[in-house]
Design an enzyme around this catalytic site. Structure first.
Site, PDB file in Angstrom:
ATOM      1  N   ASP A   1       2.402   2.865  -8.590  1.00 22.22           N
ATOM      2  CA  ASP A   1       1.372   2.151  -9.348  1.00 22.22           C
ATOM      3  C   ASP A   1       0.614   1.285  -8.348  1.00 22.22           C
ATOM      4  O   ASP A   1       1.219   0.481  -7.635  1.00 22.22           O
ATOM      5  CB  ASP A   1       2.078   1.296 -10.401  1.00 22.22           C
ATOM      6  CG  ASP A   1       1.105   0.537 -11.288  1.00 22.22           C
ATOM      7  OD1 ASP A   1      -0.014   0.203 -10.841  1.00 22.22           O
ATOM      8  OD2 ASP A   1       1.483   0.263 -12.435  1.00 22.22           O
TER       9      ASP A   1
ATOM     10  N   ASN B   1     -15.993   1.563 -13.592  1.00 21.57           N
ATOM     11  CA  ASN B   1     -17.258   2.117 -14.091  1.00 21.57           C
ATOM     12  C   ASN B   1     -18.359   1.125 -13.738  1.00 21.57           C
ATOM     13  O   ASN B   1     -18.069   0.016 -13.281  1.00 21.57           O
ATOM     14  CB  ASN B   1     -17.198   2.405 -15.595  1.00 21.57           C
ATOM     15  CG  ASN B   1     -16.865   1.159 -16.390  1.00 21.57           C
ATOM     16  OD1 ASN B   1     -17.600   0.181 -16.358  1.00 21.57           O
ATOM     17  ND2 ASN B   1     -15.743   1.182 -17.082  1.00 21.57           N
TER      18      ASN B   1
ATOM     19  N   GLY C   1      -7.061   3.653 -17.687  1.00 20.18           N
ATOM     20  CA  GLY C   1      -6.520   4.142 -16.415  1.00 20.18           C
ATOM     21  C   GLY C   1      -6.216   3.046 -15.415  1.00 20.18           C
ATOM     22  O   GLY C   1      -5.707   1.983 -15.758  1.00 20.18           O
ATOM     23  N   VAL C   2      -6.553   3.321 -14.182  1.00 23.60           N
ATOM     24  CA  VAL C   2      -6.247   2.385 -13.097  1.00 23.60           C
ATOM     25  C   VAL C   2      -7.070   1.093 -13.268  1.00 23.60           C
ATOM     26  O   VAL C   2      -6.584  -0.008 -12.992  1.00 23.60           O
ATOM     27  CB  VAL C   2      -6.461   3.093 -11.735  1.00 23.60           C
ATOM     28  CG1 VAL C   2      -7.874   3.351 -11.410  1.00 23.60           C
ATOM     29  CG2 VAL C   2      -5.801   2.332 -10.619  1.00 23.60           C
ATOM     30  N   ASP C   3      -8.260   1.220 -13.763  1.00 22.76           N
ATOM     31  CA  ASP C   3      -9.138   0.068 -14.008  1.00 22.76           C
ATOM     32  C   ASP C   3      -8.490  -0.911 -15.006  1.00 22.76           C
ATOM     33  O   ASP C   3      -8.439  -2.133 -14.778  1.00 22.76           O
ATOM     34  CB  ASP C   3     -10.471   0.613 -14.568  1.00 22.76           C
ATOM     35  CG  ASP C   3     -11.600  -0.389 -14.544  1.00 22.76           C
ATOM     36  OD1 ASP C   3     -11.453  -1.449 -13.901  1.00 22.76           O
ATOM     37  OD2 ASP C   3     -12.640  -0.107 -15.172  1.00 22.76           O
TER      38      ASP C   3
ATOM     39  N   SER D   1     -11.880   9.185  -9.640  1.00 18.92           N
ATOM     40  CA  SER D   1     -12.553  10.214 -10.467  1.00 18.92           C
ATOM     41  C   SER D   1     -11.639  11.302 -11.041  1.00 18.92           C
ATOM     42  O   SER D   1     -12.127  12.160 -11.774  1.00 18.92           O
ATOM     43  CB  SER D   1     -13.704  10.904  -9.713  1.00 18.92           C
ATOM     44  OG  SER D   1     -14.856  10.081  -9.684  1.00 18.92           O
ATOM     45  N   THR D   2     -10.343  11.285 -10.706  1.00 17.95           N
ATOM     46  CA  THR D   2      -9.508  12.421 -11.138  1.00 17.95           C
ATOM     47  C   THR D   2      -8.851  12.222 -12.502  1.00 17.95           C
ATOM     48  O   THR D   2      -8.085  13.078 -12.944  1.00 17.95           O
ATOM     49  CB  THR D   2      -8.396  12.737 -10.112  1.00 17.95           C
ATOM     50  OG1 THR D   2      -7.502  11.606 -10.052  1.00 17.95           O
ATOM     51  CG2 THR D   2      -8.965  13.018  -8.748  1.00 17.95           C
ATOM     52  N   GLY D   3      -9.119  11.081 -13.152  1.00 17.36           N
ATOM     53  CA  GLY D   3      -8.562  10.846 -14.483  1.00 17.36           C
ATOM     54  C   GLY D   3      -9.638  11.066 -15.529  1.00 17.36           C
ATOM     55  O   GLY D   3     -10.086  12.198 -15.748  1.00 17.36           O
TER      56      GLY D   3
ATOM     57  N   TYR E   1     -12.704  10.714 -15.444  1.00 23.23           N
ATOM     58  CA  TYR E   1     -13.945  11.312 -14.956  1.00 23.23           C
ATOM     59  C   TYR E   1     -13.824  12.799 -14.604  1.00 23.23           C
ATOM     60  O   TYR E   1     -14.814  13.437 -14.232  1.00 23.23           O
ATOM     61  CB  TYR E   1     -14.498  10.506 -13.769  1.00 23.23           C
ATOM     62  CG  TYR E   1     -15.199   9.217 -14.187  1.00 23.23           C
ATOM     63  CD1 TYR E   1     -15.333   8.861 -15.532  1.00 23.23           C
ATOM     64  CD2 TYR E   1     -15.738   8.356 -13.240  1.00 23.23           C
ATOM     65  CE1 TYR E   1     -15.979   7.680 -15.915  1.00 23.23           C
ATOM     66  CE2 TYR E   1     -16.387   7.172 -13.618  1.00 23.23           C
ATOM     67  CZ  TYR E   1     -16.505   6.847 -14.957  1.00 23.23           C
ATOM     68  OH  TYR E   1     -17.151   5.689 -15.314  1.00 23.23           O
TER      69      TYR E   1
END
Ligand code: APR
Length: 164
Positions: free
Chosen positions: A7, A21, A29-31, A114-116, A118
């Site tokens: 994590d 974003n 997600g990570v954000d 971008s891999t989640g 997006y």
């Protein structure tokens, strides 16, 4: 350059990167994980830094996190691959790395931008991430430690194979 599974909010590098974003006020997600652990002061600090265009990066303090800095970058939404997605994703990594020297950052941890939500294909995204960081390090950053933090095993194994 190294890859680990974990994590990103647990890292104690000088900086971690957020897959944000353009509004910079948090999300999923990570954000979401970063904003939750950093606390509400992060969103307050981010407000005047928005909007952040795709491919660019903004730096903030780490607030409640162990890290000194958070670098927020906005990855491209995958729209089939013909909308400059690859170049924009590479720009995310490069623009984050350009913020390191001026802020005294010697170690940085990246998520798989971008891999989640997006939707960027995972293997292609890993190739772009490694290529962008490798070129940057070759040009400027021999002292900089770059960590790729993968949440899941699949993503970790993709990076590990490419790094081999
Ligand atoms: N640590 C490390 N990696 C994580 C974590 C975490 N705590 N949480 C999720 N991930 C991984 C996901 O598994 C994925 O591989 O980060 C990668 C990126 O996924 P997202 O967080 O969905 O980011 P992205 O695809 O760039 O989409 C950004 O999602 O939540 C919103 O506000 C965010 O609108 C923005 C969009």
């Amino acid at each position: 350059m190294r890859v680990i599974q974990g994590d990103i909010t647990d890292m104690n590098t000088d900086a971690i990167v957020n897959a944000a974003n353009s509004g910079l006020l948090g999300g999923g997600g990570v954000d979401g994980a970063i904003h939750r652990r950093a606390g509400p002061a992060l969103a307050e600090y981010c407000r005047p830094l928005a909007p952040c265009p795709t491919g660019q990066a903004r730096i903030t303090p780490g607030f409640g996190l162990a890290v000194r800095w958070i670098i927020h970058t906005v990855g491209p939404v995958w729209r089939g691959g013909r909308h400059d997605e690859a170049a924009l994703l590479a720009a995310c990594y490069t623009n984050c790395l350009h913020l390191c020297a001026p802020h005294g950052i010697r170690s940085i941890a990246f998520p798989a931008i971008s891999t989640g939500a997006y939707g960027f294909p995972k293997r292609q995204a890993a190739e772009i991430a490694l290529q962008a960081c490798r070129s940057f390090l070759a040009r400027f950053g021999t002292e900089l430690e770059v960590l790729f933090v993968c949440f899941d095993r699949t993503q970790h194994d993709i990076y590990a194979a490419l790094l081999d």
